[in-house]
Structure formats: structure tokens, C-alpha cells
Motif scaffolding. Structure first.
Motif, PDB file in Angstrom:
ATOM      1  N   ASP A 232       5.912  16.591  17.928  1.00 56.50           N
ATOM      2  CA  ASP A 232       6.228  15.468  17.054  1.00 56.50           C
ATOM      3  C   ASP A 232       7.498  15.867  16.303  1.00 56.50           C
ATOM      4  O   ASP A 232       7.478  16.834  15.542  1.00 56.50           O
ATOM      5  CB  ASP A 232       5.069  15.231  16.083  1.00 56.50           C
ATOM      6  CG  ASP A 232       5.291  13.999  15.213  1.00 56.50           C
ATOM      7  OD1 ASP A 232       6.457  13.683  14.911  1.00 56.50           O
ATOM      8  OD2 ASP A 232       4.296  13.361  14.833  1.00 56.50           O
TER       9      ASP A 232
ATOM     10  N   ILE B 190       7.181  16.638  12.621  1.00 54.13           N
ATOM     11  CA  ILE B 190       6.291  17.682  12.108  1.00 54.13           C
ATOM     12  C   ILE B 190       6.245  18.835  13.107  1.00 54.13           C
ATOM     13  O   ILE B 190       5.429  18.828  14.025  1.00 54.13           O
ATOM     14  CB  ILE B 190       4.847  17.146  11.920  1.00 54.13           C
ATOM     15  CG1 ILE B 190       4.833  15.794  11.227  1.00 54.13           C
ATOM     16  CG2 ILE B 190       3.977  18.160  11.173  1.00 54.13           C
ATOM     17  CD1 ILE B 190       3.510  15.043  11.385  1.00 54.13           C
TER      18      ILE B 190
ATOM     19  N   PRO C 230       5.447  22.690  13.298  1.00 58.47           N
ATOM     20  CA  PRO C 230       4.944  23.815  12.503  1.00 58.47           C
ATOM     21  C   PRO C 230       5.731  25.095  12.805  1.00 58.47           C
ATOM     22  O   PRO C 230       5.988  25.402  13.966  1.00 58.47           O
ATOM     23  CB  PRO C 230       3.489  23.981  12.976  1.00 58.47           C
ATOM     24  CG  PRO C 230       3.186  22.797  13.832  1.00 58.47           C
ATOM     25  CD  PRO C 230       4.485  22.268  14.328  1.00 58.47           C
TER      26      PRO C 230
ATOM     27  N   ARG D 185       6.506  23.157   7.825  1.00 57.20           N
ATOM     28  CA  ARG D 185       6.739  22.234   8.940  1.00 57.20           C
ATOM     29  C   ARG D 185       8.117  21.640   8.780  1.00 57.20           C
ATOM     30  O   ARG D 185       8.499  21.282   7.670  1.00 57.20           O
ATOM     31  CB  ARG D 185       5.721  21.097   8.936  1.00 57.20           C
ATOM     32  CG  ARG D 185       4.303  21.604   9.157  1.00 57.20           C
ATOM     33  CD  ARG D 185       3.425  21.024   8.129  1.00 57.20           C
ATOM     34  NE  ARG D 185       2.118  21.671   8.113  1.00 57.20           N
ATOM     35  CZ  ARG D 185       1.028  21.030   7.718  1.00 57.20           C
ATOM     36  NH1 ARG D 185       1.101  19.762   7.339  1.00 57.20           N
ATOM     37  NH2 ARG D 185      -0.102  21.674   7.687  1.00 57.20           N
TER      38      ARG D 185
ATOM     39  N   ILE E 137      -2.280  24.352  11.032  1.00 55.70           N
ATOM     40  CA  ILE E 137      -1.938  23.236  11.922  1.00 55.70           C
ATOM     41  C   ILE E 137      -1.669  23.723  13.354  1.00 55.70           C
ATOM     42  O   ILE E 137      -2.185  23.149  14.313  1.00 55.70           O
ATOM     43  CB  ILE E 137      -0.764  22.413  11.341  1.00 55.70           C
ATOM     44  CG1 ILE E 137      -0.491  21.156  12.167  1.00 55.70           C
ATOM     45  CG2 ILE E 137       0.507  23.234  11.193  1.00 55.70           C
ATOM     46  CD1 ILE E 137       0.456  20.168  11.494  1.00 55.70           C
ATOM     47  N   ALA E 138      -0.879  24.799  13.498  1.00 55.78           N
ATOM     48  CA  ALA E 138      -0.518  25.259  14.845  1.00 55.78           C
ATOM     49  C   ALA E 138      -1.761  25.756  15.583  1.00 55.78           C
ATOM     50  O   ALA E 138      -1.973  25.449  16.761  1.00 55.78           O
ATOM     51  CB  ALA E 138       0.536  26.363  14.755  1.00 55.78           C
TER      52      ALA E 138
ATOM     53  N   ARG F 156       0.893  16.211  20.279  1.00 56.35           N
ATOM     54  CA  ARG F 156       1.595  15.460  19.240  1.00 56.35           C
ATOM     55  C   ARG F 156       0.592  14.691  18.372  1.00 56.35           C
ATOM     56  O   ARG F 156       0.709  14.654  17.140  1.00 56.35           O
ATOM     57  CB  ARG F 156       2.566  14.492  19.924  1.00 56.35           C
ATOM     58  CG  ARG F 156       3.214  13.563  18.957  1.00 56.35           C
ATOM     59  CD  ARG F 156       4.175  12.656  19.676  1.00 56.35           C
ATOM     60  NE  ARG F 156       4.456  11.523  18.815  1.00 56.35           N
ATOM     61  CZ  ARG F 156       5.184  10.503  19.179  1.00 56.35           C
ATOM     62  NH1 ARG F 156       5.740  10.472  20.366  1.00 56.35           N
ATOM     63  NH2 ARG F 156       5.388   9.515  18.343  1.00 56.35           N
TER      64      ARG F 156
ATOM     65  N   THR G 173      -1.105  17.045  16.024  1.00 61.44           N
ATOM     66  CA  THR G 173      -0.191  17.428  14.948  1.00 61.44           C
ATOM     67  C   THR G 173      -0.157  16.348  13.872  1.00 61.44           C
ATOM     68  O   THR G 173      -0.299  16.621  12.675  1.00 61.44           O
ATOM     69  CB  THR G 173       1.234  17.635  15.526  1.00 61.44           C
ATOM     70  OG1 THR G 173       1.168  18.562  16.606  1.00 61.44           O
ATOM     71  CG2 THR G 173       2.182  18.145  14.468  1.00 61.44           C
TER      72      THR G 173
END
Lengths: 278, 322
Positions: A68, A71, A73, A120, B285-286, B309, B312
């Protein structure tokens, strides 16, 4: 006639693509040769040596492709302890092919415990992403990753412009603690700071009026623990909407962990946590 | 020397590309119409291929439609390039001599709106219609879409890539094409922050844009929780879909839309629940995207392009939940 004209215009646009592709290929092969990086390097580090790669000091985790574009990371990991005699004083985050390549400069102290940062970012194009650590004696170490741009309809701006403004300044601040809610004295503790903010680039142009939306982003972050600075950062709109940072501090007795955030309109947002380590 | 050689070969490429494009331009004057299906009297749909949009070789990837009334024609999405828009216009010309009076965009994504220039050039010019929040979203995204199209590599700025919208819908609106009405409804943030549905009551058809994906993995570019709420509203008793043929933004039009809704709901709800669980466990998040990369994608196309995506985006949204 108009249709033909617009088709020809469009074709002119597409002509650029093969060239861009070649340039990107070259950039992927030779991280040091990137023209933007050469400029940034000259402006920020003059002729100083930079050791790269430096896996014993610093590494960076990022996806191979920006899933994305808004965003992506990033985890910057450091591999040395923050000791008073030798510590990482600054971390530069550079995204070569973003409109403003220097995305953030983080400042640490021995009280940071560790100079790691997770955040991010927005990725606009195929690009090298770099983290450069500057030691307290001025020595420089760099790690580099190549990140491919996202495909499809993903774009760096946020997903809900109205909501982003409506929630402006809302903060989440927490510390990763053991089951009893406590952190351990003398051991680096992980903290997470989230700020609801559109973090606008100011690069969006209204197609009708041809006017640009003013840039509006978080520019300064300061975190202190028991009155001592543990993290300071100058950041810009390469950081994603709703800026999010994970970082460390070194607990040592009762104290307040306090975060202050200032945006480009000079609005100030604050949040604080009571820390009483074991 | 190497540089010189590279330049020479790039010049060669340019000449070749120019020749090919000149050929393409000639073809456009006799543009091949897009294949369309007539779903009901005067309601036509072209189904895009299941590919992620790309400016160069994947510009025909979304479902496009048009509705012919006794007075004029309304177009619902125009395709992922001006050439696709021109081909859609050729399909309309093959179906009816009536003028195009409205061009409706169901949301801001390039695979649905980049065909607009083909219609802006018509005389009289049709009126362009969108969700009230589309122009702001487009302003923020246009430079990126144009970058994807290679514009910033030297073409003139101000090419008519994004015609202005005359009619903005912030709640609901009815348009008349003579004997056929179109009920437009602007939704809260769901697939994007500017989704618009088009209900054609006289013909029993509803165009949902990308509020509904079928076969093609759903793509979250707005708000996951908002999208689930909009799906509940649409599939509920007041959603207006009962007994209608539903046209998704990607995938087959269907009267068995309850099945398509259930599939999409299953996927989105699973992404929501697993992501919530990971956040509650304090995962990053990752790490979460990696852990869930294989979850829930069975039976969907393009999961490699869009599932990570979605995770995420879901994580960044749900971590703000109370």
C-alpha cells in the motif's frame, strides 16, 4: 479531433516509461550512484566517510514491494547498546525518490536504551530506502534497502480525508509491559506513539482551480522520561497519515513518559504515561 | 561510450514506439467497440479482465456500463485509459444514436475514470457526476496516477485527463434519461471515501461499482468497518437490491447477488477478526501482514496483488479502535 489530440498527448506520456524503467533498473543495481542520494549526502554529510553496509551496527526491514503506497512499514534495527561512552546520537531516514527525500531525523540519548525505530512511510516510486546512524563521535554507518513501488490503484495520500481532519490530534501512547503492567528497570522498554493527523504533503493539486492544498504535517516529536529526553525527531510528510512510531526508553524508577507533538500549523499535542518499573 | 550507445538505442526505441503509437492513433479513428452484454432493455455492461490496473497494458480491467433512455444515455465508469473510454463510446454508438447526457464515476480509482476524456470531447458535452468527496480524493491522488502514466517525464501539464464534475452527490440524487430514472446514492467511507451506487429501477439493475467485487479479491482503500456496514445496508431489506440484477465493479453481473455478498463479507470479516486479534496480542504491522498472508484468500483471484495490501490497510485502521 479532440479525441485524437488527447490520445496523442497520452501517448507522449507513455513514452516516458521505458526510460524511467531503465533508470530504475540502474538505481537498483548501484545504490550509491543515485543522483538524489549524492545530493543528500553532500548536503548532510559533506565529504565524511560512511561505512555501508554495517550489519553490526544497523539494519532495516522493509517489504520488497510497497503493498500500500500510503502505508509502508519500516523497522530500523540497531545492534549496539546505547552506552554513555558510545551511542547512536542520530538516525537519518532517507527515501531517495520521494518528493522530500529526508523523511526523518531521529535523535537519541543513552537514556533511549536502544536506538531502534519502527514507523510507516509513503513510497512514491521505486526507491532506495536508507537509514544512516551517526555515533556520538560523529562516525557514520548506513544500511540500504530497495523497495519497489506499489502496483494498481494504491496511492500515497490517505484514505479518508474527512475522517483524518475530524480526528486531528487524537493520540495513543502505550508501553509494552509484562502481564502485571510493569516494565523492568534497566532493560530497554518498547513504547508506541500514534498521532491522528492527515500528514498532508501539500503536493495535491485541485484539478479545477489548479491550486495546491497547503502542506500540513507533524514536524516535531519530543519524548522525555523523568524529565530527560529519550527521543526527539524532525519528520515530514514521507511519514504516513496518522504517524506511528515504536521506540525504546530505559526505565529506572518512577517517572513520567511524556510525548509532545508539534505540527506545521504550530498546534501542539501531548500525552503522558506514569511509569513505575519493577 | 556506453552512454552514447544507450542513447542511440533509446532513440531507436522511441522511433519504434512512435511508429507503433501512430498506428494506434490511426486505429482509434476507427476504434473497435468494447464487447458489451445487454442485461436488460437498454442496459449494457462491459466486463473488464481480472488484472491489476496498469497504464500500459492493463487499462481494461473494470466493469463499465451504459443505460439508454428515451432521451439520452448515461455512462457508468469509463475505463482505465482514454483509449478504453473511446472504445466504450464506440460501443454506445453501435447501440444507439442518442446523445450521452451523463458520465457517472462510481469512485476515484483510475481503472474506472481514466476513460473520461473520451466523453469530455463530445458535443454537447455530457455532465460529469460523482460522489461529493471524489474531487478532493482525486486532487490528492491525481499526481500519483499521472506519475503512473509517465506524465511527469515530459508531457504537457493540463492535458484533459480529469474533466471537471458538474454534479456532485452528497446523499442521493435522481437523474432522468426520459423513460428511465437513475437513483444515485453516495455512501459513507467503504471501498473508498467516495463510493456511489447507481440504481436503475425501470430496468431492475443496480451498478455497485467497487462496493462489490466478485472473483477479483476485494481491495480496501477506504475503511474496512465502513465497508462492512455499507454491505449490511445494501443487502438488508431497505438496500433496494431484492429482485435486481447486480453489477459489481469487477466480476460477473448476477441476480444471485446474495452469494457474492456472502463471499465478500466472509473475506472482509476474516481480515477484520484476524487483524483485531493480532493487534490485541500486541503484534506489529509487518509481522501481522506476514503471519496472515495466506489467510482467507482461497478461491479469489489477484490475492498476490492485493491481500497483503488489505491487511496493511486493515491494521492501520483497526489499531485506532477503542
Amino acid at each position: 479531433m479532440n479525441t485524437l489530440r488527447s490520445l496523442l498527448l497520452w501517448c507522449t506520456l507513455l513514452l516516458g516509461l521505458p526510460g524511467t524503467g531503465l533508470a530504475q533498473q540502474a538505481a537498483a543495481d548501484d545504490a550509491e550512484a543515485n543522483a538524489t542520494w549524492q545530493q543528500v549526502r553532500k548536503a548532510m554529510f559533506q565529504g565524511r566517510d560512511i561505512t555501508s553496509p554495517a550489519p553490526d551496527v544497523i539494519s532495516i526491514e522493509a517489504p520488497d514491494r510497497a503493498q500500500d503506497a500510503a502505508i509502508v512499514p519500516l523497522s530500523i534495527r540497531t545492534h549496539i547498546d546505547q552506552r554513555a561512552e558510545r551511542y547512536i546520537e542520530k538516525l537519518y531516514l532517507v527515501i531517495d525518490n520521494n518528493p522530500s527525500p529526508v523523511g526523518a531525523v531521529f535523535h537519541f540519548t543513552p537514556a533511549s536504551g536502544r536506538a531502534d525505530i519502527e514507523t510507516r512511510v509513503r513510497i512514491e516510486a521505486y526507491t532506495h530506502v536508507r537509514a544512516i546512524a551517526q555515533m556520538n563521535d560523529g562516525e557514520l554507518f548506513m544500511t540500504t534497502r530497495f523497495v519497489k513501488a506499489s502496483g494498481g490503484c494504491s496511492a500515497p495520500p490517505g484514505k479518508d480525508i474527512t475522517a483524518a481532519l475530524a480526528n486531528l490530534g487524537k493520540m495513543r501512547f502505550r508501553v509494552e509491559a509484562a502481564a502485571d503492567g510493569k516494565v523492568e528497570a534497566g532493560k530497554p522498554a518498547l513504547a508506541q506513539l500514534m498521532i491522528s493527523h492527515p500528514n498532508n504533503s501539500g503536493l495535491a493539486m485541485d484539478q479545477l482551480t489548479r491550486l495546491y492544498t497547503p502542506a500540513y504535517f507533524v514536524r516535531h516529536i519530543q519524548v522525555s522520561y523523568a524529565g530527560e529526553p529519550v527521543l526527539r525527531a524532525e519528520v515530514d510528510f514521507s511519514i504516513s497519515e496518522n504517524p506511528n512510531f515504536r521506540f525504546y526508553f530505559l526505565p529506572h524508577g518512577e517517572g513520567e513518559l511524556k510525548a509532545e507533538v508539534i505540527d506545521t500549523n504550530d498546534l501542539r499535542f501531548e500525552s503522558a504515561l506514569k511509569i513505575s518499573p519493577r | 561510450m556506453a552512454v552514447r550507445t544507450l542513447r542511440a538505442s533509446r532513440a531507436g526505441i522511441l522511433v519504434t514506439v512512435l511508429a507503433v503509437l501512430a498506428g494506434a492513433a490511426g486505429e482509434l479513428l476507427a476504434t473497435q467497440p468494447l464487447p458489451v452484454d445487454e442485461l436488460g432493455p437498454g442496459v449494457f455492461v462491459h466486463q473488464g479482465r481480472h488484472q491489476p490496473w496498469a497504464a500500459t497494458d492493463a487499462d481494461d480491467v473494470a466493469n463499465l456500463g451504459f443505460v439508454v433512455g428515451s432521451d439520452c444515455v448515461a455512462v457508468i465508469d469509463t475505463g482505465g485509459s482514454p483509449a478504453t473510454g473511446a472504445a466504450l463510446l464506440a460501443s454506445i454508438r453501435a447501440a444507439t444514436p442518442r446523445p450521452v447526457c451523463y458520465v457517472i464515476n462510481t469512485h476515484v480509482h483510475p481503472d474506472h475514470i481514466l476513460g473520461n476524456p473520451a466523453f469530455a470531447a463530445l458535443e454537447p458535452r455530457p455532465r460529469f457526476v460523482a460522489h461529493a468527496r471524489l474531487p478532493a480524493s482525486l486532487a490528492a491522488r491525481a499526481p500519483f496516477y499521472l506519475h503512473a502514466l509517465g506524465r511527469d517525464t515530459g508531457a504537457t501539464a493540463g492535458a484533459p485527463a480529469f474533466p471537471a464534475y458538474e454534479i456532485l452527490v452528497d446523499d442521493s440524487l435522481t437523474l432522468e434519461l426520459g423513460d428511465v430514472r437513475l437513483h444515485l446514492r453516495a455512501w459513507q467511507t467503504a471501498h473508498t471515501d467516495n463510493d456511489l451506487s447507481v440504481h436503475v429501477p425501470e430496468r431492475g439493475v443496480v451498478f455497485l461499482g467497487d462496493l462489490l467485487f466478485s472473483t477479483h479479491l476485494p481491495v480496501i482503500d477506504g475503511r474496512l468497518l465502513g465497508w462492512l456496514a455499507v454491505m449490511d445496508a445494501l443487502s438488508g431489506p431497505n438496500g433496494g437490491l431484492a429482485g435486481h440484477l447486480v453489477v459489481p465493479g469487477h466480476g460477473h453481473p448476477t441476480s444471485e447477488w446474495a452469494h457474492a455478498f456472502a463471499r465478500q463479507h466472509e473475506y472482509l470479516a476474516l481480515v477484520r477478526d484476524r487483524t483485531r486479534q493480532a493487534i490485541a496480542e500486541g503484534r506489529g504491522i509487518a509481522e501481522t501482514v506476514e503471519a496472515l498472508a495466506g489467510t482467507g484468500i482461497k478461491g479469489w483471484l489477484l490475492a498476490d496483488d492485493f491481500h497483503r495490501r488489505n491487511l496493511t490497510a486493515a491494521f492501520a485502521e483497526l489499531e485506532w479502535e477503542d
